[in-house]
Design a protein around this motif. Structure first.
Motif, PDB file in Angstrom:
ATOM      1  N   THR A  70       1.563   4.871 -20.003  1.00 29.77           N
ATOM      2  CA  THR A  70       2.086   5.280 -18.703  1.00 29.77           C
ATOM      3  C   THR A  70       3.031   4.266 -18.060  1.00 29.77           C
ATOM      4  N   GLY A  71       3.013   3.029 -18.541  1.00 27.57           N
ATOM      5  CA  GLY A  71       3.659   1.961 -17.815  1.00 27.57           C
ATOM      6  C   GLY A  71       2.743   1.496 -16.693  1.00 27.57           C
ATOM      7  N   ASP A  72       3.156   0.459 -15.985  1.00 31.41           N
ATOM      8  CA  ASP A  72       2.353  -0.068 -14.887  1.00 31.41           C
ATOM      9  C   ASP A  72       2.542   0.830 -13.670  1.00 31.41           C
ATOM     10  N   LEU A  73       1.510   1.586 -13.318  1.00 36.57           N
ATOM     11  CA  LEU A  73       1.615   2.557 -12.232  1.00 36.57           C
ATOM     12  C   LEU A  73       1.420   1.942 -10.853  1.00 36.57           C
ATOM     13  N   LYS A  74       0.700   0.836 -10.778  1.00 32.63           N
ATOM     14  CA  LYS A  74       0.388   0.281  -9.452  1.00 32.63           C
ATOM     15  C   LYS A  74       1.488  -0.623  -8.912  1.00 32.63           C
ATOM     16  N   LEU A  75       2.337  -1.167  -9.793  1.00 33.22           N
ATOM     17  CA  LEU A  75       3.534  -1.903  -9.379  1.00 33.22           C
ATOM     18  C   LEU A  75       3.276  -2.861  -8.206  1.00 33.22           C
ATOM     19  N   ASP A  76       2.358  -3.786  -8.423  1.00 31.66           N
ATOM     20  CA  ASP A  76       2.068  -4.846  -7.452  1.00 31.66           C
ATOM     21  C   ASP A  76       1.590  -4.319  -6.101  1.00 31.66           C
ATOM     22  N   ARG A  77       0.923  -3.187  -6.098  1.00 31.82           N
ATOM     23  CA  ARG A  77       0.381  -2.642  -4.853  1.00 31.82           C
ATOM     24  C   ARG A  77      -0.711  -3.577  -4.316  1.00 31.82           C
ATOM     25  N   GLN A  78      -0.778  -3.729  -2.999  1.00 26.95           N
ATOM     26  CA  GLN A  78      -1.786  -4.591  -2.385  1.00 26.95           C
ATOM     27  C   GLN A  78      -3.185  -4.055  -2.676  1.00 26.95           C
ATOM     28  N   MET A  79      -4.083  -4.962  -3.063  1.00 26.56           N
ATOM     29  CA  MET A  79      -5.446  -4.585  -3.414  1.00 26.56           C
ATOM     30  C   MET A  79      -6.436  -5.275  -2.481  1.00 26.56           C
ATOM     31  N   ASP A  80      -7.495  -4.541  -2.124  1.00 25.85           N
ATOM     32  CA  ASP A  80      -8.525  -5.103  -1.252  1.00 25.85           C
ATOM     33  C   ASP A  80      -9.783  -4.253  -1.403  1.00 25.85           C
ATOM     34  N   GLU A  81     -10.945  -4.891  -1.216  1.00 25.72           N
ATOM     35  CA  GLU A  81     -12.196  -4.139  -1.315  1.00 25.72           C
ATOM     36  C   GLU A  81     -12.339  -3.121  -0.186  1.00 25.72           C
ATOM     37  N   ASP A  82     -11.654  -3.346   0.923  1.00 23.98           N
ATOM     38  CA  ASP A  82     -11.650  -2.387   2.038  1.00 23.98           C
ATOM     39  C   ASP A  82     -10.559  -1.353   1.739  1.00 23.98           C
TER      40      ASP A  82
END
Length: 449
Positions: A70-82
């Protein structure tokens, strides 16, 4: 307020959303809150106005094992447990008209380890323009949502998140112009598995009326053998003060647990578990499916070469890989068998059982790939026909080849018509008898009762 923004009043407060090309796009709207390893609590109120115009947070995760497809789908999206948030996309006219619109709630895939509802590749604008409201759900993954740890984390937290998202939709979607009595739930891969599980969960009854399953992994083993042992190993790694660990610490533990699961012969380390809330006992699953068939129509399907996303990883480490001709044949057979065993055959069996119980069930299959592609109609190749745009998918290795853009854009309109019609149609029997001229590579079976 910006002219491209719209304010929507909800019972819990006001939100700001973006509007463009006749659509309203809400991003990162919190549906529940949850502390680490705790059950979610439905969000009732928030400080307003709540800004829902920016990209939403996704659950912390490592790179997807399917990036080579698929390629990298998240493209450096901000991640957090909240991360318990919704993305809602709807026709702008829905906010003004008295007649409420049908709703599609969609759970992303990613083996319960990766993904997020708000990713650009999952933007459902073209689908929403068919006259429905689309709600993409972000939920907890991996060690944060699907690892039971005695005294620390209960089972199925990610499923509880999904259940809370459906409750939120039921309470609030009318304020977006949606009809809470016309909710279809859907998902792809692990998301399809999640949608199926909602059909047999008591607490989800009455929260939706139809289901669409894209590549449900029905052939995966449900047995909990070894889970307790894995859970004890997780407890030893986490220690007595789980709140003191960083998110990065937990992701490193997640990797160790996957390695331990492989060593133990467990197919997956992170997976919903029967017999633990909100899931029924495994022994009850057949009767639950029978009960669901009486009231919930289903559309389910698969891609013809699902296994092309999984077998190569196993094959490259096999002894057969060094034999050019024989190795290629063995790889092809292994891919066919994997596709059938995990996805195609059990979905066909589910369809037959549903019909035998008197239910409404239809199936589809996708057998297309770009000319010159070595992946075939691989797992996930159906997604660009429903979500995102060509720009968000053009780098995907599974779409590299001649003529991909033309087919995805031409046939995509018709596939979205199909899914929207399933959500909208008053009579599912009429839906089943309707002919959809999708493409010769898309085969739709409309079975009679």
């Amino acid at each position: 307020m910006d002219s491209n923004q719209v304010e929507i009043q909800l019972p819990g407060g006001r939100i700001l959303a973006k509007r463009s090309n006749g659509l309203v796009h809400v991003r990162g709207l919190r549906y529940a809150t949850a502390s680490r390893f705790q059950r979610p609590t439905l969000t009732e109120n928030w400080p307003s106005p709540f800004d829902c115009t920016k990209p939403a947070i996704i659950c912390p995760q490592r790179p997807s094992r399917l990036n080579f497809i698929t390629g990298d789908l998240k493209l450096d999206r901000q991640m957090d447990e909240d991360c318990l948030n919704l993305t809602i996309t709807m026709p702008e006219s829905g906010l003004e008209q008295s007649q409420k619109l049908p709703v599609l709630v969609w759970f992303h895939g990613g083996a319960y380890l990766s993904g997020g509802g708000d990713l650009d590749c999952y933007y459902p604008g073209s689908l929403a323009s068919k006259g429905i409201i689309v709600v993409n759900v972000t939920y907890r993954l991996g060690i944060f949502g699907f690892m039971p740890v005695d005294g620390i984390a209960p089972s199925n937290l990610g499923l509880m998140d999904q259940l809370e998202s459906l409750r939120w939709v039921s309470r609030n979607i009318q304020h977006f112009g949606g009809d809470p009595k016309q909710v279809t739930i859907s998902g792809q891969s692990a998301g399809a598995h999640s949608a199926f599980l909602m059909t047999i969960v008591d607490d989800a009854k009455g929260l939706f009326r139809r289901v669409i399953l894209q590549s449900p992994p029905f052939g995966e083993v449900y047995a909990d053998n070894g889970v307790e042992q894995l859970s004890q190993y997780a407890k030893a790694l986490i220690g007595t003060e789980p709140q003191s660990l960083t998110t990065h610490d937990l992701l490193e533990i997640e990797v160790k647990l996957i390695a331990e699961a492989n060593h133990m012969g467990l197919p997956l380390a992170y997976w919903p578990h029967f017999g633990r809330y909100p899931m029924p006992d495994l022994s009850e699953s057949e009767s639950r499916v029978s009960d669901s068939a009486k009231t919930v129509p289903v559309l389910s399907g698969w891609t013809m070469n699902e296994g092309s996303a999984f077998v190569p990883v196993q094959y490259e480490n096999s002894l057969w890989a060094k034999f050019p001709i024989l190795g290629t044949v063995i790889k092809s057979v292994a891919t066919w068998k994997f596709s059938g065993r995990l996805f195609v055959w059990p979905t066909q069996e589910y369809h037959r059982k549903y019909l035998a119980c008197g239910g409404n069930s239809s199936t589809y299959s996708l057998d297309w790939s770009p000319a010159g592609s070595t992946h075939g109609a691989v797992h996930c190749i159906d997604l660009p026909f429903l979500f995102g745009s060509w720009d968000t998918w053009k780098a995907a290795p599974m779409l590299q080849g001649t003529g991909a853009k033309e087919v995805v854009e031409r046939v995509g309109h018709q596939v979205r018509d199909l899914f929207a019609h399933f959500c909208i149609a008053d009579d599912v029997c009429a839906f089943r008898s309707k002919h959809f001229d999708i493409d010769e590579d898309f085969v739709f079976e409309f079975a009679s009762q």
